[in-house]
Design an enzyme around this catalytic site. Structure first.
Site, mmCIF file in Angstrom:
data_model
loop_
_atom_site.group_PDB
_atom_site.id
_atom_site.type_symbol
_atom_site.label_atom_id
_atom_site.label_comp_id
_atom_site.label_asym_id
_atom_site.label_seq_id
_atom_site.Cartn_x
_atom_site.Cartn_y
_atom_site.Cartn_z
ATOM 1 N N SER A 262 0.845 -1.187 0.000
ATOM 2 C CA SER A 262 0.000 0.000 0.000
ATOM 3 C C SER A 262 0.885 1.244 0.000
ATOM 4 C CB SER A 262 -0.908 0.035 1.245
ATOM 5 O OG SER A 262 -1.744 -1.086 1.301
ATOM 6 N N SER B 17 -3.399 -3.609 -2.897
ATOM 7 C CA SER B 17 -2.728 -2.379 -2.475
ATOM 8 C C SER B 17 -3.742 -1.323 -2.068
ATOM 9 C CB SER B 17 -1.856 -1.843 -3.615
ATOM 10 O OG SER B 17 -1.106 -0.720 -3.217
ATOM 11 N N ASP C 39 -4.185 2.388 -1.759
ATOM 12 C CA ASP C 39 -3.517 3.599 -2.252
ATOM 13 C C ASP C 39 -4.418 4.797 -1.998
ATOM 14 O OD1 ASP C 39 -1.378 2.003 -3.445
ATOM 15 O OD2 ASP C 39 -2.894 1.399 -4.896
#
Length: 354
Positions: free
Chosen positions: A233, A271, A273
């Site tokens: 991340s 991830s 983000d």
């Protein structure tokens, strides 16, 4: 295209950086760390303060954008609705979010005893990345006093790399962590600063791009094959002293994605983000009955925002690269290790010169 030597940190774009080259170039912004570094515990807390005053009484406008929502942050919903920050911004590991949020609320109540009574409740804001490759998150090592230590140590001069919340983070299968950068722009004859700070914990090595150089493809052959999907991340914070409202700050935050993509990220399935932008140009006071009903708030014309967008993208890309170059190698849980980009580039340079 001319590239920097492999062992040099490239300067991204044509804009100049501020005097110290980090997010603290935005006046009033400060950063503090608490690092936990012992055997299988490789983690910590990082705190970003928008100003030195009381964040609850004098809020700053802010907005967040989610590029990929695989994350466990707290406080984003109210930021999106009200467009202000009520506490400093805290960064930590995934399993420490609740502890740090409690610490934020206790600290706010200590400063303002009527919170949740005569005053509204307070919105804690904690972002996280999963540092479980190097850190034993099941140890729940982060405690409330670690947040206070990071908060009380906040200053304009802070270390980057494998420190604070970045201690156990990985980036492009190398050592990642905290990175920061700044850029200066001129709009309508006035100078403004855009600063960025990232918690970088994402990416596959073969995708790494340094200032346009697809160096990750060459580095990949130097590591043992890893076919696991990306599970990391990145949290991206953008500060500016330009007068922007929450709507404009959301637009600014979205440009963080441009800087992230230039480093080789594709916002993988696993991830998280997230980008948040805030402005220090003016504050929104906690409303009291004695105050006027209508407040004066200035914001820049939308047609003039392009230089800030450019600066945001460049400073985010620079911050990610700075995190990679600043980080030291770490050995953590179950003997897991992360090498540094510096060491990998040095070995690559030797091989390419041979």
């Amino acid at each position: 295209m001319q590239t920097s030597p492999l062992n040099a940190v490239p300067h991204i774009g044509r804009l100049s950086s501020g005097p110290v080259g980090n997010i603290a170039d935005v006046s009033g912004v400060s950063v503090g760390h608490c690092t936990l570094n012992y055997q299988h515990i490789q983690t910590g807390v990082t705190v970003v303060r928008a100003h030195a005053g009381d964040a609850f009484l004098d809020k700053v406008p802010a907005a967040a954008v989610t590029l990929n929502g695989f994350g466990k942050s707290i406080g984003l919903l109210q930021v999106q609705e009200l467009g202000v920050l009520e506490t400093p911004i805290a960064l930590t590991n995934t399993f420490a979010v609740g502890t740090v949020a409690t610490a934020q609320m206790r600290a706010a109540c200590a400063d303002n005893p009527e919170i949740g009574r005569a005053l509204p409740s307070v919105n804690p804001l904690v972002f996280e990345c999963n540092d479980g490759y190097l850190n034993d998150m099941q140890a729940f090592a982060v405690e409330e006093h670690h947040y206070l230590q990071a908060l009380n140590s906040a200053s304009g001069s802070f270390v980057q790399g494998a420190v604070g919340a970045g201690r156990g983070m990985s980036c492009f299968e190398l050592k990642g962590g905290i990175g920061s950068a700044s850029r200066l722009v001129s709009i309508g004859g006035n100078g403004y600063t855009v600063g960025a700070l990232v918690l970088a914990n994402f990416g596959k090595l073969e995708d790494l791009i340094l200032n346009g150089d697809t160096v990750g493809r060459r580095l990949k052959g130097m590591q043992k094959a890893n076919r696991e999907p990306e599970k990391g991340s990145i949290i991206m914070l953008i500060a500016t002293d330009a007068p922007l409202d929450a709507r404009q700050l959301r637009r600014l935050a979205s440009r963080a994605g441009a800087g992230l993509a230039r480093t080789g990220s594709v916002y993988g399935h696993g991830s998280g983000d997230i980008a948040l932008a805030f402005s220090t140009a003016q504050t929104v006071p906690q409303w009291q009955p004695a105050q006027v009903a209508v407040s004066q708030f200035q914001c820049m014309h939308d047609a003039l925002l392009d230089p800030l967008f450019h600066a945001a993208a460049d400073s985010i890309e620079q911050a990610i690269i700075n995190a990679l170059f600043a980080a030291d190698a770490v050995t953590g849980r179950d003997g897991h290790q992360r090498q540094t980009l510096r060491d990998m580039l040095a070995m690559l340079a030797t091989m390419e010169e041979a």
